[in-house]
Design an enzyme around this catalytic site. Structure first.
Site, PDB file in Angstrom:
ATOM      1  N   GLU A 125       0.643  -1.212   0.005  1.00 48.93           N
ATOM      2  CA  GLU A 125      -0.126  -0.318   0.262  1.00 48.93           C
ATOM      3  C   GLU A 125       0.955   1.199  -0.120  1.00 48.93           C
ATOM      4  O   GLU A 125       0.368   2.303  -0.510  1.00 48.93           O
ATOM      5  CB  GLU A 125      -0.972  -0.002   1.159  1.00 48.93           C
ATOM      6  CG  GLU A 125      -1.926  -1.165   1.499  1.00 48.93           C
ATOM      7  CD  GLU A 125      -2.911  -0.721   0.214  1.00 48.93           C
ATOM      8  OE1 GLU A 125      -3.174   0.411  -0.195  1.00 48.93           O
ATOM      9  OE2 GLU A 125      -3.643  -1.730  -0.524  1.00 48.93           O
ATOM     10  N   SER A 183     -54.576 -28.939  -2.761  1.00 48.19           N
ATOM     11  CA  SER A 183     -55.141 -29.938  -1.804  1.00 48.19           C
ATOM     12  C   SER A 183     -55.119 -29.582  -0.342  1.00 48.19           C
ATOM     13  O   SER A 183     -55.673 -29.893   0.652  1.00 48.19           O
ATOM     14  CB  SER A 183     -55.096 -31.184  -1.993  1.00 48.19           C
ATOM     15  OG  SER A 183     -55.719 -31.733  -3.120  1.00 48.19           O
TER      16      SER A 183
END
Length: 717
Positions: free
Chosen positions: A62, A423
């Site tokens: 970084e 059903s």
């Protein structure tokens, strides 16, 4: 520009950090944290507790000049400016660690020149107020590593199961690779990209003199076990996502719910685990039985990964989901025999005995829930499903699973999907028949073809001919008609009782769908599994319908902001609810739910299948829980020839209960004093000792009108 940047002091910086609000937590009914919601999360770490090679890895990745510059790196900024000009937009930041900390503390992540200038100013101010060591430790405490990991402590724990102090050089380089793009470089989802980035970081560490060549070679070759950590929110995703949405409704917006609330929920973690496993098994089973191709390679399937071993990228799957290549060595009437690539021999589960496989063909299999057998794995998943489990006495939703894979769709089918119930509606119709006084379980009903004429919207006379799944039987008892889910008999009962009585009974159960014609008695209405669970709670709860409850309370800073007590309303009497429960008990003992009989505990229930096999249902309940299972396709296309409730929904219920029943025990349904049991021939309705006769339950006010009665001392199920 400068006047928009506030003046910050050392105290202001630390106050901003410590003002990061605590997460909102969801608590299960077992008082465990089942989810956390937060914008940002931090776990403090001091610089002295970070190994030097960990620091060096982040500097290489970084900001290699971090300990030299004053907050900004002009060479990096110039490189970024050139590239951004060439691209015509902001594509590269060139941010130092100090700039990244400034952005995390004081700015948004928007990519604009104005924000970049503010970032530079704040970075220089931070450099004046804090030491380099403080800046670095704050930076690694706050950055996001992906997979729910905020800060290096969380990342080390989630990815490697380690403390930061125990990280190796290779592991440190991999973690340092992630902040640049936690999604793109995810070692679980994109291991090749993560590996390439890790190697780049290691090479930079070597070039910068942070590690020796020997250390570099060892790190490059080191075997790393990267765990596929799963956040608690995602572990119980379907339940937690519904809680999150409910919390938004209660609190007001997405942002506010992430700060300091304690939400006590009804979740039972074991219930969720077993429900999720059972539903996945049931959907995969339904796919194979309805013609889906069997997978040939594990790479074709997105199995749940337990960990990945670098650098080989070897994937280790969750043990219960471990796939294996198998070769078919025998197919016969007795079953399909296979041999795994490990040399182990086994048998394909008998459920799949009718699938066509050639001897010598290779297929992908995994252990079935019944460990004596292997189950073939479908090439792809197109059928969906849902399951919801309700506590009968409180209405608490113990768990719900809303689909096969939440990563594909966050549509919570158990709550949001309105599907025709087929059903499954019949117990409500038969309740109306019992309430009318015209019928009891032994009443004989005509089961022959029936035709209804009606006028279409175009004014044409058309016919409706209710069909049975099986052939017509002539005459059956009301009990047998329900147990075998006989359509023609049900329509005749409804016609006799009258549409008004049906409408009245539906309304009392809270069914708001319009009841305009007799098609509703075969389930033409649409309900969600959640609604079905509430309706059916009436039967095992002595006639009282429970309102489903997900959230018990919401608290903040010790104050109770929301409290939901259990709610119920009396729909039918205890006597009638028991008669109907006993009728549905015989659905399991003698009817379409017979597969659940093997569990060996008191269970009542009802199957459901809609026209063209588009929806498959099963509602099963014991004295203390209700389980609703639904399977179907999101596009409403037919499931396939093997798509009925008894064939694909009941097995999901059985698989769930096989594990969960050990927790809930084997209680009996409460028998009211006003109930009498008689042994009845299911076809003639007569009291009988014939082997085909079985016990039916009656209220004493509605006994069979036969002269002969049997005194039956009945003590339980």
């Amino acid at each position: 520009m400068k006047e928009e940047v506030k003046n910050i002091t050392r105290e202001e910086i630390f106050r901003t950090i410590y003002e990061i609000k605590p997460p909102t937590i969801f608590l299960s009914r077992n008082k465990n944290i089942s989810a956390e919601l937060f914008d940002r999360y931090k776990e403090d770490i001091e610089f002295k507790d970070i190994p030097r090679h960990v620091v060096d890895a982040f500097l290489a990745a970084e900001d290699e000049d971090f300990f030299k510059h004053k907050g900004i790196d002009l060479s990096s900024i110039l490189r970024a400016i050139v590239r951004n000009i060439l691209e015509g937009k902001i594509v590269q930041g060139g941010s130092t660690i100090s700039q990244q900390l400034a952005r995390n503390l004081f700015l948004t992540r928007e990519r604009t020149i104005q924000r970049k200038i503010k970032e530079i100013i704040y970075a220089m101010k931070i450099e004046k107020e804090l030491t380099k060591e403080e800046i670095f430790s704050l930076y690694v405490s706050l950055i996001y590593f992906g997979n729910g990991s905020w800060g290096i402590k969380s990342a080390a724990r989630n990815f490697f199961g380690k403390d930061v102090k125990d990280l190796t050089i290779a592991e440190s380089a991999l973690l340092a690779s992630l902040p640049k793009s936690p999604v793109y470089y995810s070692p679980i989802n994109y291991p090749e990209k993560a590996r390439a980035r890790q190697l780049w970081v290691l090479k930079r560490m070597l070039e910068l003199g942070s590690i020796s060549f020997d250390d570099y070679r060892k790190a490059v070759d080191e075997k790393i076990r990267v765990r596929a950590w799963e956040s608690k929110f995602h572990k119980y995703f379907w339940f937690n996502e519904h809680i999150r949405r409910e919390l938004v409704n209660l609190i007001g917006n997405e942002q506010d719910i992430k700060s300091g609330f304690v939400v006590k929920t009804t979740l039972d973690e074991e219930c969720y685990k077993y429900a999720d496993e059972a539903l996945k098994y049931g959907i995969e089973r339904a796919e194979i039985l309805n013609g889906q191709n069997i997978a040939k390679s594990a790479e074709d399937i997105k199995f749940k990964i337990k960990e990945i071993i670098f650098p080989e990228m070897h994937k280790i799957y969750e043990e219960e989901k471990k796939p294996s290549i198998a070769r078919v060595i025998e197919t016969s009437a007795s079953g399909i025999k296979i041999v795994l690539d490990s040399g182990e021999k086994g048998n394909i589960h008998p459920d799949f005995s009718n699938i066509k496989l050639k001897v010598g063909s290779e297929i992908l299999v995994k252990p079935c829930p019944d460990p004596k057998f292997f189950c073939p794995i479908p090439e792809k998943i197109e059928i969906e499903g849902a399951i919801i489990v309700l506590d009968v006495k409180t209405g608490d939703v113990l768990c719900t699973v809303g689909g096969y894979d939440w990563k594909k769709s966050q549509f919570i089918r158990s709550i949001q999907a309105k599907r025709q119930i087929g059903s499954t509606i019949k117990p409500i119709v038969y309740t109306a028949a019992i309430l009318s006084g015209l019928y009891n379980p032994a009443t004989v009903v005509k089961d022959t073809p029936i035709v209804f004429e009606y006028e279409s919207e175009e004014g044409e006379t058309k016919e409706w001919k209710p069909k049975n799944i099986e052939s017509f039987s002539g005459w059956v008892t009301l009990q047998e008609a329900l147990a075998k889910s006989i359509n023609a008999a049900t329509v005749r009962v409804a016609e006799d009782v009258g549409i008004g009585k049906i409408r009245e009974t539906f309304k009392s159960f809270g069914i708001g769908a319009p009841v305009e014609d007799l098609t509703v008695v075969l389930g033409s209405i649409s309900l969600s599994p959640l609604e079905v669970s509430e309706i059916f709670s009436t039967f095992p709860n002595n006639g009282k319908k429970k309102k489903a409850r997900f959230i018990i309370s919401v608290e903040r800073n010790g104050d109770v902001l929301y409290l939901q007590e259990p709610e119920e309303n009396q729909v039918i009497t205890h006597d009638i609810s028991f008669v109907m429960t006993w009728m549905m008990r015989n659905v399991v003992l003698h009817g379409t739910g017979a597969r659940a009989k093997a569990l060996g505990i008191p269970i009542a229930g009802k199957t459901g299948t809609t026209n063209d096999l588009r929806d498959a249902w099963f509602v099963g309940f014991t004295p203390n829980i209700i389980v609703v299972v639904w399977l179907g396709r999101d596009d409403f296309k037919p499931i396939g020839n093997y798509g009925s409730g008894p064939k694909i929904a009941v097995p999901v219920f059985v698989e769930f209960m096989r594990k969960y029943m050990n927790k809930i025990g084997k209680p009996d349904f409460d028998i009211p004093e006003n109930i009498e049991f008689l042994k009845i021939d299911p076809l003639t309705g007569e009291i009988s000792n014939d082997p085909r006769a079985y016990l039916m339950a009656f209220t004493r006010e509605n006994l069979p009108t036969h002269d002969e009665k049997m005194n039956k001392d009945f003590t339980g199920f």
